[in-house]
Write an enzyme that holds these catalytic residues in place. Structure first.
Site, PDB file in Angstrom:
ATOM      1  N   PHE A   1     -17.206  26.121  82.276  1.00 46.71           N
ATOM      2  CA  PHE A   1     -18.244  25.237  82.877  1.00 46.71           C
ATOM      3  C   PHE A   1     -19.098  25.966  83.915  1.00 46.71           C
ATOM      4  CE2 PHE A   1     -14.314  22.579  82.308  1.00 46.71           C
ATOM      5  CZ  PHE A   1     -14.649  22.131  81.037  1.00 46.71           C
ATOM      6  N   ARG A   2     -19.203  27.245  83.784  1.00 40.97           N
ATOM      7  CA  ARG A   2     -19.987  28.051  84.747  1.00 40.97           C
ATOM      8  C   ARG A   2     -19.466  27.941  86.177  1.00 40.97           C
ATOM      9  NH1 ARG A   2     -24.206  30.101  81.820  1.00 40.97           N
ATOM     10  NH2 ARG A   2     -24.746  28.888  79.994  1.00 40.97           N
TER      11      ARG A   2
END
Ligand code: FMN
Length: 203
Positions: free
Chosen positions: A181-182
């Site tokens: 999810f970065r």
């Protein structure tokens, strides 16, 4: 894995290049192509940045290094301004390292040792290439190669005086570890006087 777990829990800022050494070794062990390839950005006298890939063929506890033609554009830019910035990236590992520092010409004994360890044809191609200058045709390059092949036949190929290396005294290094999810993890180690500090920053 605990999502809050840090990849950098054991980093010792006083050994800033240790993790880089480990990551390159891990990439080598996994058989990743060009595990020590890095981009090298230099700045010319007018302040224009230029970058290209080189191979990081030297590392110790305070500096990294690479080999090149001392009459190339990159060498002129280093002789002019000394500052460099580099990035290594291993997509298979989801890791990036950014390095900033000041480059100086590598001692000749290190250059000799490396050059003499290279395959003969790589030694000859260093003689054949006036790196970064205009080349009229590929035929000319091959003619030059054959010229030096004949000149040094049955002899050790001497290290050209125009071929050498640079060591980069590192003053800042960022380790980046890709996460889902970065929500990546970044740590910056930077040198202030003779002490290294460690800072976590947002991804
Ligand atoms: C993966 C890769 C590794 C390279 N390694 C080197 C190197 O170690 N030394 C070098 O002089 N050029 C290397 N090159 C070529 C440089 O990217 C560049 O074309 C050349 O050094 C001339 O750059 P300059 O004209 O800016 O000086 C490499 C290219 C690639 C794609």
């Amino acid at each position: 894995m605990d999502e809050y777990e840090s990849q950098f829990a054991t980093i010792n800022p006083q050994q800033p290049l240790k993790l880089l050494t480990d990551w390159v070794q891990e990439a080598k062990d996994l058989g990743i192509a060009e595990p020590d390839a890095m981009n090298l950005a230099t700045v010319d006298r007018a302040g224009n940045p230029h970058n290209r890939m080189v191979l990081m063929r030297h590392i110790n506890d305070r500096e990294i290094g690479f080999f090149t033609n001392l009459e190339s554009n990159k060498a002129s830019e280093i002789f002019a301004t000394q500052r460099t910035s580099s990035t290594l990236w291993w997509p298979q590992l989801g890791r990036q390292v950014r390095i900033e520092g000041t480059a100086i010409e590598m001692p000749r004994d290190m250059v000799e040792e490396y050059y003499q360890s290279r395959p003969r044809n790589s030694q000859l191609s260093a003689w054949a290439s006036k790196q970064s200058t205009e080349l009229v045709s590929m035929e000319r390059l091959h003619q030059e190669f054959r010229k030096y092949e004949a000149k040094f036949s049955n002899k050790k190929v001497p290290t050209p005086i125009f071929w050498g290396g640079f060591t980069i005294l590192v003053d800042k290094i960022e380790y980046w570890y890709g996460k889902p999810f970065r929500l990546h993890e970044r740590i910056i180690l930077s040198k202030e006087e003779n002490n290294w500090s460690k800072t976590r920053i947002y991804p």
